[in-house]
Design a protein around this motif. Structure first.
Motif, PDB file in Angstrom:
ATOM      1  N   SER A 204      37.390  13.162  36.881  1.00 46.80           N
ATOM      2  CA  SER A 204      37.095  14.594  36.772  1.00 46.80           C
ATOM      3  C   SER A 204      35.621  14.819  36.460  1.00 46.80           C
ATOM      4  O   SER A 204      35.008  14.018  35.755  1.00 46.80           O
ATOM      5  CB  SER A 204      37.924  15.228  35.650  1.00 46.80           C
ATOM      6  OG  SER A 204      39.285  14.935  35.810  1.00 46.80           O
TER       7      SER A 204
ATOM      8  N   LYS B 136      41.634  19.229  32.907  1.00 48.99           N
ATOM      9  CA  LYS B 136      42.897  19.875  32.519  1.00 48.99           C
ATOM     10  C   LYS B 136      43.693  20.291  33.748  1.00 48.99           C
ATOM     11  O   LYS B 136      44.905  20.077  33.828  1.00 48.99           O
ATOM     12  CB  LYS B 136      42.615  21.096  31.632  1.00 48.99           C
ATOM     13  CG  LYS B 136      42.190  20.670  30.243  1.00 48.99           C
ATOM     14  CD  LYS B 136      42.046  21.841  29.290  1.00 48.99           C
ATOM     15  CE  LYS B 136      41.616  21.325  27.920  1.00 48.99           C
ATOM     16  NZ  LYS B 136      40.639  22.185  27.260  1.00 48.99           N
TER      17      LYS B 136
ATOM     18  N   ASP C 168      53.473  17.073  30.116  1.00 46.71           N
ATOM     19  CA  ASP C 168      53.009  16.752  28.758  1.00 46.71           C
ATOM     20  C   ASP C 168      53.712  15.516  28.182  1.00 46.71           C
ATOM     21  O   ASP C 168      53.076  14.650  27.594  1.00 46.71           O
ATOM     22  CB  ASP C 168      53.229  17.951  27.827  1.00 46.71           C
ATOM     23  CG  ASP C 168      52.222  19.060  28.099  1.00 46.71           C
ATOM     24  OD1 ASP C 168      51.217  18.775  28.800  1.00 46.71           O
ATOM     25  OD2 ASP C 168      52.425  20.182  27.632  1.00 46.71           O
TER      26      ASP C 168
ATOM     27  N   ALA D 147      47.239  18.445  34.999  1.00 46.69           N
ATOM     28  CA  ALA D 147      48.453  19.268  35.150  1.00 46.69           C
ATOM     29  C   ALA D 147      49.052  19.151  36.557  1.00 46.69           C
ATOM     30  O   ALA D 147      50.245  19.389  36.750  1.00 46.69           O
ATOM     31  CB  ALA D 147      48.136  20.722  34.827  1.00 46.69           C
TER      32      ALA D 147
ATOM     33  N   VAL E 276      35.506  19.015  31.733  1.00 47.86           N
ATOM     34  CA  VAL E 276      36.698  19.077  30.873  1.00 47.86           C
ATOM     35  C   VAL E 276      37.699  20.079  31.456  1.00 47.86           C
ATOM     36  O   VAL E 276      38.912  19.842  31.474  1.00 47.86           O
ATOM     37  CB  VAL E 276      36.306  19.469  29.429  1.00 47.86           C
ATOM     38  CG1 VAL E 276      37.538  19.712  28.573  1.00 47.86           C
ATOM     39  CG2 VAL E 276      35.438  18.375  28.808  1.00 47.86           C
ATOM     40  N   GLU E 277      37.173  21.188  31.963  1.00 45.77           N
ATOM     41  CA  GLU E 277      38.026  22.223  32.549  1.00 45.77           C
ATOM     42  C   GLU E 277      38.776  21.683  33.766  1.00 45.77           C
ATOM     43  O   GLU E 277      39.995  21.866  33.898  1.00 45.77           O
ATOM     44  CB  GLU E 277      37.126  23.404  32.937  1.00 45.77           C
ATOM     45  CG  GLU E 277      37.879  24.648  33.302  1.00 45.77           C
ATOM     46  CD  GLU E 277      36.959  25.702  33.929  1.00 45.77           C
ATOM     47  OE1 GLU E 277      35.720  25.509  33.948  1.00 45.77           O
ATOM     48  OE2 GLU E 277      37.506  26.709  34.405  1.00 45.77           O
TER      49      GLU E 277
ATOM     50  N   GLU F 221      38.845  13.479  23.795  1.00 46.71           N
ATOM     51  CA  GLU F 221      38.877  14.249  25.038  1.00 46.71           C
ATOM     52  C   GLU F 221      39.693  13.470  26.071  1.00 46.71           C
ATOM     53  O   GLU F 221      39.835  12.253  25.952  1.00 46.71           O
ATOM     54  CB  GLU F 221      37.412  14.382  25.491  1.00 46.71           C
ATOM     55  CG  GLU F 221      37.118  15.347  26.610  1.00 46.71           C
ATOM     56  CD  GLU F 221      35.585  15.456  26.800  1.00 46.71           C
ATOM     57  OE1 GLU F 221      34.921  16.195  26.050  1.00 46.71           O
ATOM     58  OE2 GLU F 221      35.068  14.757  27.709  1.00 46.71           O
ATOM     59  N   ARG F 222      40.187  14.180  27.072  1.00 45.72           N
ATOM     60  CA  ARG F 222      40.931  13.514  28.150  1.00 45.72           C
ATOM     61  C   ARG F 222      40.281  13.776  29.501  1.00 45.72           C
ATOM     62  O   ARG F 222      39.732  14.854  29.743  1.00 45.72           O
ATOM     63  CB  ARG F 222      42.372  14.015  28.199  1.00 45.72           C
ATOM     64  CG  ARG F 222      43.220  13.432  27.090  1.00 45.72           C
ATOM     65  CD  ARG F 222      44.610  14.018  27.122  1.00 45.72           C
ATOM     66  NE  ARG F 222      45.446  13.388  26.107  1.00 45.72           N
ATOM     67  CZ  ARG F 222      46.652  13.790  25.770  1.00 45.72           C
ATOM     68  NH1 ARG F 222      47.196  14.839  26.371  1.00 45.72           N
ATOM     69  NH2 ARG F 222      47.337  13.153  24.841  1.00 45.72           N
ATOM     70  N   THR F 223      40.379  12.793  30.376  1.00 44.31           N
ATOM     71  CA  THR F 223      39.944  12.986  31.759  1.00 44.31           C
ATOM     72  C   THR F 223      41.025  12.475  32.697  1.00 44.31           C
ATOM     73  O   THR F 223      41.930  11.744  32.289  1.00 44.31           O
ATOM     74  CB  THR F 223      38.583  12.299  32.027  1.00 44.31           C
ATOM     75  OG1 THR F 223      38.074  12.756  33.300  1.00 44.31           O
ATOM     76  CG2 THR F 223      38.682  10.780  32.046  1.00 44.31           C
TER      77      THR F 223
ATOM     78  N   GLU G 110      41.800   8.730  27.729  1.00 48.99           N
ATOM     79  CA  GLU G 110      41.464   9.428  26.504  1.00 48.99           C
ATOM     80  C   GLU G 110      40.379   8.685  25.741  1.00 48.99           C
ATOM     81  O   GLU G 110      40.374   7.443  25.723  1.00 48.99           O
ATOM     82  CB  GLU G 110      42.732   9.536  25.639  1.00 48.99           C
ATOM     83  CG  GLU G 110      42.612  10.462  24.451  1.00 48.99           C
ATOM     84  CD  GLU G 110      43.956  10.616  23.747  1.00 48.99           C
ATOM     85  OE1 GLU G 110      44.710  11.533  24.118  1.00 48.99           O
ATOM     86  OE2 GLU G 110      44.257   9.804  22.858  1.00 48.99           O
TER      87      GLU G 110
END
Ligand code: ATP
Ligand code: MG
Length: 137
Positions: free
Chosen positions: A117, A124, A133, A128, A120-121, A2-4, A76
């Motif tokens: 964050s 993202k 990317d 961004a 998870v939502e 997962e990423r934060t 990550e």
């Protein structure tokens, strides 16, 4: 995996603590897969913290976040969002657990060294706002 999204706030850059904070992040098993030092504009800070715009501390928060350079990061790892919140500690450093970044380094609830964050939502959306990317490897 997962990423934060993380920010090392102006109190961290001002006190030359970015390496010390990154050491805690890496020791917790989170990998820094994107990182850039920037000066946030007022518009960027207002957009980033738009959810808090009705709160009494909003003006103070935007002033602080634009008061000096910040380091924006993508972290990550397994359960990265929850894990980083745990590593950061409570919003108010006086209430943060021993060994957390805020307990170790922060001087007040306003200048609390790091952002992470809260879902998870949102991770993202926040990633961004600051990263393309190709800049995450
Ligand atoms: P962050 O979003 O920065 O990761 P958080 O999720 O722990 O922190 P939030 O409730 O989202 O805390 O508040 C966002 C930020 O606003 C806090 O990190 C802090 O810098 C600031 N803040 C929150 N409460 C106060 C307050 N009572 N007085 C001054 N600043 C505050
Ligand atoms: Mg928050």
């Amino acid at each position: 995996t997962e990423r934060t999204f993380s920010i090392l706030k102006p109190d961290a850059t001002k006190r030359n603590l970015t390496g010390a904070v990154n050491a805690v992040i890496e020791k917790a098993g989170l990998r820094i897969v994107g990182q850039r030092r920037i000066q946030m504009s007022q518009a960027q800070a207002e957009t980033f913290y738009a959810i808090h715009k009705e709160r009494p501390f909003f003006g103070e928060l935007v002033t602080f976040m634009t008061s000096g350079p910040v380091v924006v990061q993508v972290l990550e790892g397994e359960n990265a969002v929850a894990k980083y919140r745990e590593v950061m500690g409570a919003t108010n450093p006086a209430q943060a657990a021993e060994g957390t970044i805020r307990k170790t380094f922060s001087e007040s609830v306003g200048e609390n060294t790091v952002h992470g964050s809260d879902s998870v939502e949102n991770a993202k959306i926040e990633i961004a706002q600051f990263f393309q990317d190709g800049d995450i490897v």
